[in-house]
Enzyme design. Structure first.
Site, short mmCIF file in Angstrom:
data_model
loop_
_atom_site.label_atom_id
_atom_site.label_comp_id
_atom_site.label_asym_id
_atom_site.label_seq_id
_atom_site.Cartn_x
_atom_site.Cartn_y
_atom_site.Cartn_z
N ARG A 21 0.82 -1.22 0.00
CA ARG A 21 0.00 0.00 0.00
C ARG A 21 0.85 1.27 0.00
O ARG A 21 0.38 2.33 -0.38
CB ARG A 21 -0.94 0.01 1.20
CG ARG A 21 -1.97 -1.10 1.19
CD ARG A 21 -2.88 -1.03 2.39
NE ARG A 21 -3.66 0.19 2.44
CZ ARG A 21 -4.74 0.43 1.71
NH1 ARG A 21 -5.17 -0.49 0.88
NH2 ARG A 21 -5.39 1.57 1.81
N ASP A 52 -5.74 6.75 5.46
CA ASP A 52 -5.98 5.49 6.16
C ASP A 52 -5.90 5.69 7.66
O ASP A 52 -5.23 6.58 8.13
CB ASP A 52 -4.87 4.48 5.83
CG ASP A 52 -5.21 3.63 4.63
OD1 ASP A 52 -6.34 3.68 4.17
OD2 ASP A 52 -4.29 2.92 4.16
#
Ligand code: ADE
Length: 244
Positions: free
Chosen positions: A156, A171
């Site tokens: 990610r 996030d």
């Protein structure tokens, strides 16, 4: 970024590269992987990779030789990159968090060693491991699932792997707070309504609501993160935890 994964279950570990974001990253050439099975580097006809523990304890220990051989072969094939880290997955490693994942993502190559049985001969770790990582305070039956979690969490942070870059910076954890709740259509479902503010079109108010929700959730569920967040202290890795 290349992931090299040393495992006796290569077909199992390969699954992490076959679905979703990681599959697309592999297809786009942002991520590559190589699976190395220690059984291919055994000397006997039974392809033994484990033996009883010195000192007498139940359970088997993975032997040095196949893993040393595997590393020798990678070296001989010129497959080891300059910017690389060798990580042993073990419940005795340091606990994985997003900062560790982000830091590891800056390497060109990660070699992940997934052990089975009671463990791996310490001489393998002393010779090759730069780091030891645990994914949580529980014992899995092997390091494979832990290696797969690590691959996913690291990927990610590789540029362009996640379609919307913002979704990584927003996030949970990258802000030092847990994520706020999310809603999509329909606005009303089985008598449950989406919070009014999200339908208001007022972006400042929406941001304020999200922030409040994130703070409340963090305070309730993760007092440890909350303390760090409000004190604005470094996390010990030289990075600030909150307010990024
Ligand atoms: N191997 C077995 N359990 C593990 C854990 N919790 N983290 C990393 N590797 C492991």
């Amino acid at each position: 970024m290349e992931f090299v994964i040393i495992t006796i279950f290569p077909e199992f570990v390969e699954q992490v590269f076959k679905w979703g974001i990681l599959r697309r990253a592999v297809e786009a050439g942002k991520v590559s992987y190589r699976l190395v099975d220690p059984r291919e580097f055994t000397a006997d006809r039974h392809k033994s990779i484990d033996d009883v523990a010195y000192g007498g304890r139940p359970g088997m220990v993975m032997m040095c030789e196949p893993i040393f051989k595997a590393m020798e072969v990678l070296e001989a094939q010129d497959a080891l990159k300059e910017s690389r880290r060798f990580i042993h997955l073990t419940p005795t490693g340091r606990l994985l968090n997003w900062e560790i994942a982000e830091d590891l993502a800056s390497n060109d190559q990660l070699i992940l060693l997934a052990g089975r049985y009671e463990g791996i001969d310490q001489r393998v770790i002393d010779t090759f491991a730069d780091d030891e990582v645990s994914i949580g305070d529980y014992v899995l039956s092997g390091g494979e699932l832990a290696a797969m979690v690590l691959v996913d969490a690291i990927a990610r942070f590789i540029p362009e792997v996640v379609g919307n870059e913002q979704s990584v910076t927003q996030d949970s954890f990258s802000t030092g707070l847990l994520d706020h709740p999310h809603y999509t259509r329909p606005a009303s479902f089985n008598g449950m309504e989406v919070p009014e503010v999200l339908l208001s079109g007022n972006h400042a108010e929406i941001e304020k609501w999200r922030r409040q929700q994130a703070e409340q959730l963090t305070r309730l569920r993760r007092p440890d993160l909350w303390e760090r967040h409000i004190s604005g202290k470094s996390d010990g890795n030289g990075k600030r935890s909150g307010g990024k």
